[in-house]
Design a protein around this motif. Structure first.
Motif, PDB file in Angstrom:
ATOM      1  N   UNK A   1      -3.630  22.863  44.404  1.00 41.60           N
ATOM      2  CA  UNK A   1      -4.332  24.121  44.611  1.00 41.60           C
ATOM      3  C   UNK A   1      -5.359  24.357  43.513  1.00 41.60           C
ATOM      4  N   UNK A   2      -6.545  24.766  43.914  1.00 38.66           N
ATOM      5  CA  UNK A   2      -7.553  25.184  42.967  1.00 38.66           C
ATOM      6  C   UNK A   2      -8.562  26.060  43.691  1.00 38.66           C
ATOM      7  N   UNK A   3      -8.861  27.199  43.131  1.00 36.69           N
ATOM      8  CA  UNK A   3      -9.847  28.090  43.731  1.00 36.69           C
ATOM      9  C   UNK A   3     -11.211  27.938  43.070  1.00 36.69           C
ATOM     10  N   UNK A   4     -11.292  27.030  42.093  1.00 33.08           N
ATOM     11  CA  UNK A   4     -12.543  26.821  41.373  1.00 33.08           C
ATOM     12  C   UNK A   4     -13.190  25.508  41.808  1.00 33.08           C
ATOM     13  N   UNK A   5     -14.496  25.442  41.679  1.00 32.26           N
ATOM     14  CA  UNK A   5     -15.225  24.239  42.069  1.00 32.26           C
ATOM     15  C   UNK A   5     -14.923  23.045  41.173  1.00 32.26           C
ATOM     16  N   UNK A   6     -14.541  23.295  39.924  1.00 32.92           N
ATOM     17  CA  UNK A   6     -14.264  22.185  39.010  1.00 32.92           C
ATOM     18  C   UNK A   6     -12.821  21.672  39.137  1.00 32.92           C
ATOM     19  N   UNK A   7     -12.077  22.161  40.149  1.00 29.04           N
ATOM     20  CA  UNK A   7     -10.702  21.752  40.458  1.00 29.04           C
ATOM     21  C   UNK A   7      -9.673  22.185  39.408  1.00 29.04           C
TER      22      UNK A   7
END
Length: 129
Positions: free
Chosen positions: A85-91
């Motif tokens: 899970x990641x909500x950011x573009x940089x993972x």
């Protein structure tokens, strides 16, 4: 660890304090890596481990459950939380605000555990006198 039954609760509190210290370390790492691309937050789950171990002994009182606990089963380690899970573009999945709140909560728990152990030792000491 002490082997006498008088120290059963103290031994559990000791394991919980160790886990809180380890969780504090994991959260510190999360905060330090908050801007590292691809970093996944780390955590420690002592409460879940303790709940599983106590749940294995149904129909016993809490005192019986604690006295029958295998302390080596309460050893916990750091795990990667929500790895996919990641909500950011940089993972990276670290939320700094959540980490600071968890850090404060963990420090409060750690201090409370130390206070509880101190009081247990004081009770034992007063009985021995």
């Amino acid at each position: 660890m002490l082997s006498s039954g008088i120290y059963d609760y103290i031994n559990v509190l000791d394991k919980a304090a160790d886990a809180a210290w380890l969780r504090n370390t994991a959260i510190d790492q999360n905060i330090a890596n908050g801007d590292t691309p691809g970093y996944k937050r780390k955590d420690v789950d002592f409460e879940g481990t303790l709940q599983r171990e106590l749940g294995k002994m149904k129909y016993l009182s809490l005192d019986e459950k604690v006295s029958n606990l295998h302390m080596d089963h309460l050893n916990v380690g750091i795990y990667t939380d929500a790895e996919n899970y990641s909500y950011r573009l940089d993972k990276n999945n670290v939320d700094p605000e959540q980490e600071y709140a968890e850090l404060a909560s963990t420090r409060i728990k750690y201090n409370a555990l130390i206070d509880c152990m101190t009081k247990e030792f004081q009770r034992i000491k007063s009985v021995i006198k």
